[in-house]
Scaffold this active site. Structure first.
Site, short mmCIF file in Angstrom:
data_model
loop_
_atom_site.label_atom_id
_atom_site.label_comp_id
_atom_site.label_asym_id
_atom_site.label_seq_id
_atom_site.Cartn_x
_atom_site.Cartn_y
_atom_site.Cartn_z
N CYS A 134 -12.22 -13.82 1.48
CA CYS A 134 -12.80 -14.78 0.54
C CYS A 134 -12.10 -14.70 -0.81
O CYS A 134 -12.37 -13.80 -1.60
CB CYS A 134 -14.30 -14.52 0.37
SG CYS A 134 -15.10 -15.68 -0.76
N CYS A 137 -14.42 -15.07 -3.77
CA CYS A 137 -15.22 -13.87 -4.03
C CYS A 137 -14.40 -12.79 -4.74
O CYS A 137 -14.88 -12.15 -5.68
CB CYS A 137 -15.76 -13.30 -2.72
SG CYS A 137 -16.67 -14.47 -1.69
N ASP A 138 -13.19 -12.56 -4.27
CA ASP A 138 -12.44 -11.38 -4.67
C ASP A 138 -11.16 -11.65 -5.45
O ASP A 138 -10.49 -10.72 -5.89
CB ASP A 138 -12.08 -10.55 -3.42
CG ASP A 138 -13.31 -10.10 -2.67
OD1 ASP A 138 -14.33 -9.79 -3.32
OD2 ASP A 138 -13.28 -10.05 -1.43
#
Length: 312
Positions: A134, A137-138
């Site tokens: 992701c 997300c990261d």
């Protein structure tokens, strides 16, 4: 056979949020956690983009907080996996891997989706230490660093473009000699000076002493001009698709060709009255914890309205 007014299947942000709202509505919900209590979010380390945590939060800690809040409002949280469902008659009947049979007037499906991986042992070894599925997300953790994205479809191109806004360099690793992505996404990738496309390239493994340091690659695998080499990178992002965890509902709930549950536009309602879908099992676009939590709220509110309507 046990009976409940509201059964929740799944324990990620969608499932737990549904449990919070259903519990506060005095529906006395029962929630089965599934194979991965806490959902796929616990595969990451720090969550920085969920509201309410200005300094970020450990993913396991966050999901633990959600579980406690869910339990506080009377949700009966249980370990177990739903193995079969019967939506042909009311109340609906659900069976678990512990041979428990439960009748439910309403059901919230929040089983999530699982990211597809290449199947390398190193993916598990470096998960959370350089390997991610992701970018949204990261990606923040890789500002001004060098990363690679695996995949040749629209999702991979979107991830590469997103990461190019953060990283100093992005490699797009594609095993075929062409992209599957739409023309517009291909043009965006080609126009971005930070992105370098590596066609006809496969990943053989990953390496690094203290976290990920690079990938073992092979160009034109099996061909006379095959060439193996190492590519130094700080992050390795999988963008080869997700598989919704919805097999148990096939033949009963309407799904798209991949297996994502279809819902009525703007609602969590499925084709079965009283059955609602929330989170990544019905979301092929956003796949974010905050979106999943919101849809879990919607599903619980819809379940409450449905139960009031039928007088249960």
């Amino acid at each position: 056979m046990e009976y409940t007014r509201c059964l929740i299947i799944g324990s990620g942000p969608a499932g737990y949020t549904a449990g919070i709202y259903a519990g506060r509505a005095n529906l006395s919900p029962v929630l089965y956690c599934g194979l991965q209590p806490g959902g796929q979010l616990i595969q990451t380390t720090v969550v920085e983009n969920f509201p309410g945590y200005p300094e970020g939060v450990d993913a396991n800690e966050m999901m633990g907080d959600l579980e406690k809040q869910c339990s506080r409002f009377g949700c009966d949280i249980r370990q177990g996996v739903v193995t079969s469902v019967d939506f042909s008659k009311k109340p609906y009947v659900v069976k678990t891997d512990h041979d428990e049979m439960i009748e439910a007037e309403s059901i919230i499906v929040a089983t999530g989706a699982s990211a597809k991986y290449l199947g390398l042992d190193d993916e598990k070894k470096y998960n959370g230490q350089g390997v991610s599925a992701c970018a949204t997300c990261d990606g923040f953790f890789y500002r001004k660093k060098v990363v690679a994205v695996v995949g040749g479809g629209d999702t991979a191109c979107e991830e590469a473009c997103y990461l190019a806004g953060l990283a100093s360099k992005v490699y797009l690793i594609i095993r075929k000699p062409f992209m599957r992505a739409s023309d517009i996404m291909q043009k965006r990738v080609e126009a971005n000076s930070k992105i370098e496309v590596l066609y006809e390239t496969n990943t053989l493994g990953l390496y690094g002493e203290h976290g990920l340091e690079g990938a073992h690659l092979v160009y034109r695998k099996g061909q006379p001009d095959e060439r193996k080499y190492d590519l130094p990178i700080d992050g390795f992002f999988l963008a080869i698709g997700h598989k919704p965890n919805t097999d148990v509902f096939k033949g009963q709930l309407d799904m798209d060709e991949v297996g994502y549950i279809k819902t009525q536009p703007g609602t969590p309602r499925t084709n079965i009255e009283g059955v609602f879908a929330a989170g990544d099992c019905a979301d092929s676009v956003y796949r974010q914890a905050v979106v999943a939590a919101g849809s879990g709220c919607m599903a619980a509110l819809e379940a409450e309205r449905y139960l009031n309507k039928i007088g249960k």
